[in-house]
Each structure stands twice: as structure tokens, then as C-alpha cells.
Design an enzyme around this catalytic site. Structure first.
Site, PDB file in Angstrom:
ATOM      1  N   ASP A  41      56.122 -41.868   6.280  1.00  0.00           N
ATOM      2  CA  ASP A  41      56.668 -41.759   4.757  1.00  0.00           C
ATOM      3  C   ASP A  41      55.251 -41.363   4.672  1.00  0.00           C
ATOM      4  O   ASP A  41      54.545 -40.590   5.679  1.00  0.00           O
ATOM      5  CB  ASP A  41      56.600 -42.648   4.277  1.00  0.00           C
ATOM      6  CG  ASP A  41      57.452 -42.844   2.622  1.00  0.00           C
ATOM      7  OD1 ASP A  41      56.935 -41.717   2.359  1.00  0.00           O
ATOM      8  OD2 ASP A  41      57.815 -43.762   1.917  1.00  0.00           O
TER       9      ASP A  41
HETATM   10  C1  NOJ Z   1      56.690 -41.104  -0.283  1.00  0.00           C
HETATM   11  C2  NOJ Z   1      58.311 -42.372  -0.838  1.00  0.00           C
HETATM   12  O1  NOJ Z   1      57.681 -43.601  -0.608  1.00  0.00           O
HETATM   13  C3  NOJ Z   1      59.715 -41.599   0.147  1.00  0.00           C
HETATM   14  O2  NOJ Z   1      60.652 -42.357  -0.573  1.00  0.00           O
HETATM   15  C4  NOJ Z   1      59.913 -39.771  -0.027  1.00  0.00           C
HETATM   16  O3  NOJ Z   1      60.870 -39.727   0.482  1.00  0.00           O
HETATM   17  C5  NOJ Z   1      58.317 -39.404   0.124  1.00  0.00           C
HETATM   18  N1  NOJ Z   1      57.447 -39.796  -0.389  1.00  0.00           N
HETATM   19  C6  NOJ Z   1      58.745 -38.077  -0.350  1.00  0.00           C
HETATM   20  O4  NOJ Z   1      58.484 -37.277  -1.237  1.00  0.00           O
END
Ligand code: NOJ
Length: 736
Positions: A263
Site C-alpha cells: 500500500d
Molecule cells: C491507500 C489505500 O489504503 C489503498 O486502498 C489505495 O488503493 C491506495 N492508497 C492508493 O490510492
């Protein structure tokens, strides 16, 4: 390309090129309009190396994607095209209901269709992968991201997860015309302590395996191209640096062969978790755990070379990850058709088409849950004299917290939907969604209620007078979409105070009242239940929300949604869920109230306000007693559990027939009951259907004291009914 060609390509790449492939950068790195600042600066990567990135996130629009693609392939020695990824969660241009609402359909076809629509639109606009579905099991309504999951049941989540992956990826191996799915967040991101965003997860391995892993497994089995790591710790070890979880469970046990991405900055955050002293150590932990791609921490590109040079990390680990990424690019057809958009003959026509809008309207209607309907308040008559009131009556922001690619101006408001059936309908706002002067900050925009206290008081009074002048009132209330989603944890899960005032004033003026509730989570709606004759819970319904609501209000659609998460009595009850475990002092509400020493609260009941699986229709269904084909089950055998369901009302309707199981005695504590299967049926008035479920040993398994996945002999109770609180039961025994 053949596998051999991919291997040859890998052999020919420099280490720098390989580390580029392992790196995902945000589109803002390519804006080129000024000095590198913000997260881009913290990456530790010189900006001239940005084009070496193997993937870019959050860029949309075919032209912009093509621009960046060209920059990248020109800079790369082997001209390897980047993969473009973004968060297309419940729609791209046509926004469908949020996933938690989708769960309420209990209908895989609806999930598949949702995935298909959003995927085709985004693919036609140049994207390759979506960071969806989020299949994290959720139980705590305080957590803002419950909106992005399909709810609290492993059974429901797994079926929805598989359907979403199938819908997103389509049927072709090369994903032609569709996106690849990046299932997230591995693992157990949906269980943050106290519902607080990014908080620690403390979960037994038994619970992790029995409940939380199931939906990820279903997504893996459905062929999810990618998986994303979660921010949280699991057993005190951050998932992104957790070799046991990533290589051990995800790859070796669950058989995931796709690309694993971190993430956002989750590799860098290993330092903030205080488990890595610096970014170099963070990079080592993540690559050792098998994380292929680094989203926006820069750790791989800036630190890995040194780790390899001194022998701390073997280059084979990097090669393994690069090969997985090259395979994915190959599967996406990026080598042969570097720009998939040019090949899309239907480019542009997919976006917000009439057909997609129609499907969005139908699906939205299926997600809405009728919680209460005294005196058959709903459906309304087209001729009725009704005061439409509330801040959500003319609100366009009904797309959900994650729908920043969709144009909210294209969404149909409740009043617009109503006017398509009743052109003279009028509405009064009453108050803002937020309290006067309140601001909530979102990802790309923020929302402020500019109304002053005085203006609000005046407006509420006018609304009350308006209510008094009509026979019936329909009030549209709710939390703001920005109060939900990532970073949207709330400790008070009621509607904003100003709306409570509006509710009180309107009710005092006219108690012949229905309330439509907009929400991204199960809210505490005790005050609404007390006052309203009818409650329709519509979640964040998407572009066609207003039309779908009007369809239900006027009976053109019959409500069929069933709660995908228990609606808590109040926040103090959270997390509350249907499959809690037996304790030594289990207490049924209302029983032995004088006994202090039971598992209960002094001031609230144990039962949620509305249980998981609950939802009314405009018609009624009656259930026969459960019939079992046998009462003794031998291992390897099956038994059938059946009920006959009859539509006893005057309208055709759909019912989700739900099967729950209780293991009456086992070597470890088991759920009081747990959803194990369901079937959705459609019945005409007076029609009956026999609904047959098959129960097999597999459904009875759990992790015993030695962590063996077994079914233990003994008695099991099967409940089949309309929600998780039904008491239509029969007992069978599993033999030795
Ligand atoms: C953080 C989030 O937790 C995740 O779900 C998301 O896909 C990413 N950012 C990218 O935006």
C-alpha cells in the site's frame, strides 16, 4: 511474449532497470511543473529517474496516460511500458453503490455487473489495473472504510469477492477490454482496534484463518491479478514486512501467483512502526516478505542496490519480483499493444452509457434496505400530498468517498428522481449536511457547511412549517460521504447534530414521517427509529441514486436489500456482529435481567438495533419449519435442509433465504451462529418455493485446539430464515 522471451528480457536488464520495474510512482511525479515536493521529494529518487518506474498510479484520461507512457518507454533501455493503476472502487464514470451497499444485495450477479461496468469504463479510458475489490472483513462501524467492504460475513464476502474479481477482469485471459483486479488489503486491514484508521490489528490466528482469510482466498481462486499489502500489523508484525504472512500464507498456502504491491508508502512506514531502523532495512524486510512492487515509498529504487552490493539481499529475490511484473504486463498485452486505448474501438462510448446508467439504477435499488414500514407508509401514492425535506433531497454528493473520478454533477438527486414521477414535487433543505461552519477534509476536495447558525435555525423553522402544511413528510438525512472512507473513522456514529434538530422540529410539526438515510456505515439511528414510521437505508447509492430511491418510494421497485453489517444499537456496542462467540455467561436480551453477572451492558441491550441480514419488503414472506433429509450425518455425506417460503402479500418481491449454523459443542469456543449459505428467490403474490440447501462436512469445519481444520462430531443447529435473528431451527448430528 513467451515465458522464455520474458526471462531473456529480464536477463538483459540492469539492476537499476529492474528496481525501476519494482517501483510505482504517483502521477504527480510527472507533472513537471516546478520543483519536486511533498511525497515525491521524500522518495529519495532523483526526478530524472522517475520515468524508469514500472507502474504509475492515479493518472486518468487516455491522453494523459499516453503522454506519461511515452515519457517512460523512451527513457527505459528496453522500452518496457508502465502499468497504469488507480482506485476505481465502485465506478469510474458511472458510479454504482458503495461496496457495503452492494453486499446488501446478497447477489453475486450484481457484484459482477458492478465490476464489469467500472472495469470497462476505466479500461476504455486507458487504465490497466484497479485497486479493487477491497475484501477486508469488517465488524466495527466506527471505521470509515467499512463502506469499501461487503460486510461482516466471511460467507457473503467471499462470494462477493469472487464475483467482483470476475466482473472486473472479464472472461478473457488477456483481460482485453477489462482491468486487472488488485484485491486488498492483505491481511485483516478491516479489523483495526477501536475502529481507528491505520490502527493495530490484534487477532487470533484462528479468527484470521477462519473468517478474515476466506474472502482473499476467494479472490485468489477467482484469478485476481494482484494483491495489495495492508498498513496494519498482524501479531505485532506489520503485514508489509511479514514473510510468514506474505510468502507463507498468501503464496505458499493460498496459492497466489500474481503481483503483490505494497500500500502507499507502507514499506517506508515500517520505519514508523519502529520495526526497521531505516528505509534500507525496510526495503530488506519487504523484499524478503515477497512484496514485488513498492507503491510510493521509493525504498526499493533508492536503497536496494546497496543491499544487493553488500550481499544483504540476493538479486534473485529482485529477479523473482521483476519476472512476476513482466508476466503481468505480458498478460495485459502491454508489449504487443503498448497503448490499449488505441485499440479500443468503442473508446469513449463506454463512459456513462445509457445501458450502464440503467444497470446502476437497478443495482442501487437492490442495495437499499427498508428497516421499518409501519402502517405501510411506503410505497407512496403519486397523487399524495407530501413535503419532501432534508439536506439530501437535492444533494449530488451521493457517490461515496472513493468516487473522485466520477462527476458528481452527473448524479441524479432524490428530488430529481421524484420529479420524474411527480413533476410538481418541491423540496426544502432544512439544514446543511454538516453542522453550521463545519469542514471535513477529503482526499481531493473538502466540504464546508457555509450556513450560519441563524440561517440554519430559520431554515429549520421553515421546513417545520412546510411539514405541518402537508399530509406526509419524507425526510432525506445522513452523514456526509467525506465522513466515511479512508481516514473517515468516527467515534460518534450518529447523523450530524444539526440534522437531529431538523428531525425533531419536523417530527414535532408532522409525525407522519418517513426517513431516507444516506450513510457509508451502519449508523446509530435510534432517534430516527423512534420518530419515523418508515426508514429506507440507501447508503451512498451512486450516479443513479435519486432515480433508484424514487423507484422504491413509489413502488416501481420493491425493496430487497438485507443488511451486510449489523446496525448497532449505539456506538458503545461496536463492534457488534452476528457471529460472536459463546462466552461462559452468554446473555439473551430480556432474560434474567436481575442477574448482574452476565455478558451484557447495564444500559443497552445486547442485540443490535437491526441484525445482520435484516431487511423488509413491500410484501411478506412466510417460512415453513426447517426439514432435514436426515438427522445423522456421516463424514463425507451430505444432508439437505429445506424450507418452503411463500409470498403472503400482494406484491411480487425478492427474499434472501439465509442459512446459519451453530456448532453446539466443540473443542474451542464457536460462534453463537454463523451465516453459511444463502439463496435469493423471487416470488409472485401467493407463490411458494421450496428452497433446498446442502450441508456438507466442509461447512462444519473450524480450527481445533491443535489448529487442525476439522469438523468435530456432535450436534449442530441449523437456522433458516429471513435474517440472522431468526429462530426457525432444526438439529442434526455429525457422527464420529
Ligand atoms: C491507500 C489505500 O489504503 C489503498 O486502498 C489505495 O488503493 C491506495 N492508497 C492508493 O490510492
Amino acid at each position: 511474449m513467451t515465458e522464455q522471451q520474458l526471462v531473456d528480457l529480464l536477463k538483459d536488464m540492469t539492476l537499476e532497470e529492474k528496481l525501476g520495474q519494482l517501483t510505482q510512482l504517483d502521477g504527480s511525479c510527472f507533472s513537471g511543473d516546478g520543483p519536486v515536493t511533498g511525497p515525491e521529494q521524500e522518495l529519495g529518487i532523483p526526478s530524472e529517474k522517475f520515468p524508469l518506474a514500472g507502474s504509475i498510479l492515479s493518472v486518468t484520461g487516455a491522453d494523459r496516460i499516453e503522454q506519461i507512457r511515452r515519457i517512460c518507454i523512451e527513457a527505459q533501455p528496453h522500452h518496457i511500458p508502465p502499468i497504469f493503476m488507480a482506485d476505481v472502487i465502485n465506478g469510474y464514470q458511472t458510479i454504482l453503490p458503495i461496496p457495503l451497499a452492494l453486499g446488501c444485495t446478497f447477489e453475486e450477479e450484481a457484484a459482477k455487473k458492478t465490476g464489469d461496468i467500472m472495469s470497462r469504463e476505466a479500461a476504455a479510458d486507458g487504465l490497466h489495473i484497479t485497486f479493487a475489490p477491497m475484501v477486508d472483513l469488517v465488524k466495527d462501524a466506527r471505521w470509515g472504510r467499512v463502506m469499501e467492504s461487503t460486510g461482516e460475513s466471511a460467507c457473503l464476502n467471499s462470494r462477493m469477492a469472487a464475483a467482483m474479481v470476475e466482473g472486473i477482469q472479464g472472461t478473457k485471459e488477456n483481460l482485453d477490454g477489462h482491468l486487472g483486479a488488485c484485491t486488498k488489503h492483505f491481511a485483516a486491514y478491516g479489523a483495526p482496534t477501536a475502529g481507528k484508521e491505520y490502527n493495530t490489528v490484534e487477532l487470533s490466528e484462528r479468527s484470521l484463518r477462519e473468517e478474515y482469510l476466506q474472502a482473499y482466498q476467494a479472490a485468489v481462486d477467482a484469478g485476481s491479478a494482484m494483491m495489495m499489502t495492508s498498513f496494519n500489523t498482524l501479531d505485532r508484525i506489520p503485514a508489509t514486512g511479514n514473510e510468514k504472512v506474505m510468502r507463507g500464507i498468501l503464496r505458499d498456502e493460498m496459492g497466489f501467483e500474481g503481483v503483490l504491491i505494497s500500500d502507499w508508502n507502507a514499506i517506508g512506514e515500517l520505519v514508523f512502526h519502529h520495526v526497521a531502523v531505516d528505509k534500507k532495512e525496510a526495503a530488506r524486510q519487504a523484499i524478503t516478505a515477497g512484496v514485488d512492487m513498492d507503491m510510493m515509498s521509493g525504498c526499493y529504487m533508492s536503497r536496494m542496490e546497496e543491499l544487493i552490493r553488500v550481499g544483504t539481499v540476493k538479486e534473485e529475490l529482485v529477479d523473482e519480483s521483476v519476472l512476476r511484473i513482466l508476466r503481468l504486463k505480458n498478460r495485459l498485452g502491454l508489449f504487443e499493444r503498448p497503448n490499449r486505448v488505441e485499440k479500443q474501438p468503442e473508446f469513449g462510448k463506454e463512459l456513462l452509457s445509457e445501458e450502464s446508467r440503467k444497470a446502476a439504477r437497478e443495482i442501487a435499488a437492490k442495495t437499499m434496505v427498508l428497516l421499518k414500514n409501519e402502517e405501510s407508509f411506503l410505497p407512496l401514492d403519486r397523487e399524495e400530498d407530501i413535503a419532501f425535506i432534508g439536506p439530501y433531497m437535492e444533494e449530488k454528493g451521493i457517490l461515496g468517498a472513493w468516487s473522485f473520478f466520477g462527476d458528481r454533477e452527473k448524479s441524479v438527486t432524490v428530488l430529481e428522481g421524484i420529479r420524474s414521477k411527480n413533476p410538481s414535487a418541491q423540496a426544502k433543505k432544512g439544514c446543511g449536511i454538516l453542522n453550521p461552519g463545519q469542514t471535513i477534509y477529503g482526499f481531493r476536495f473538502h466540504e464546508t457547511n457555509e450556513m450560519t447558525e441563524e440561517e440554519t435555525a430559520q431554515s429549520i423553522q421553515e421546513a417545520a412549517e412546510y411539514a405541518a402544511a402537508h399530509k406526509k413528510v419524507v425526510l432525506a438525512l445522513g452523514e456526509s460521504a467525506l465522513q466515511t472512507g479512508e481516514g473517515g473513522s468516527r467515534a460518534d456514529i450518529t447523523i450530524p447534530d444539526v440534522q437531529k434538530k431538523l428531525l425533531d422540529a419536523v417530527y414535532a410539526a408532522n409525525s407522519n414521517l418517513a426517513v431516507i438515510v444516506f450513510a457509508g456505515r451502519p449508523l446509530d439511528i435510534r432517534n430516527i427509529r423512534e420518530k419515523a414510521k418508515s426508514i429506507l437505508y440507501v447508503w451512498m447509492p451512486g450516479t443513479e441514486g435519486g432515480n433508484a430511491i424514487a423507484d422504491i418510494l413509489y413502488g416501481d421497485s420493491v425493496p430487497e436489500g438485507k443488511l451486510s453489517m449489523s446496525l448497532p444499537y449505539c456506538v458503545g456496542q461496536c463492534p457488534v456482529f452476528h457471529n460472536e462467540l459463546w462466552t461462559g455467561r452468554h446473555a439473551e436480551d430480556g432474560v434474567a435481567v436481575e442477574n448482574r453477572f452476565q455478558s451484557k451492558y447495564q444500559d443497552i441491550p445486547n442485540a443490535p438495533l437491526y441484525p445482520f441480514g435484516y431487511g423488509l419488503s413491500y410484501t411478506d414472506f412466510s417460512y415453513s419449519a426447517v426439514e432435514l433429509s436426515r438427522s445423522q450425518l456421516k463424514r463425507g455425506e451430505r444432508l439437505e435442509a429445506a424450507v418452503t417460503v411463500e409470498n403472503t402479500g400482494r406484491t411480487a418481491g425478492a427474499e434472501v433465504v439465509q442459512l446459519y449454523l451453530t456448532d453446539e459443542c466443540a473443542s474451542v469456543a464457536r460462534p453463537v451462529r454463523e451465516l453459511k449459505d444463502y439463496q435469493k428467490i423471487h416470488l409472485q403474490p401467493g407463490e411458494k418455493k421450496r428452497v433446498v440447501f446442502t450441508i456438507e462436512e466442509d461447512m462444519l469445519r473450524f480450527y481445533d485446539r491443535d489448529m487442525n481444520y476439522v469438523a468435530e462430531p456432535g450436534a449442530f443447529t441449523v437456522f433458516i430464515g429471513t435474517d440472522s435473528a431468526n429462530d426457525n431451527a432444526a438439529v442434526f448430528w455429525l457422527e464420529e
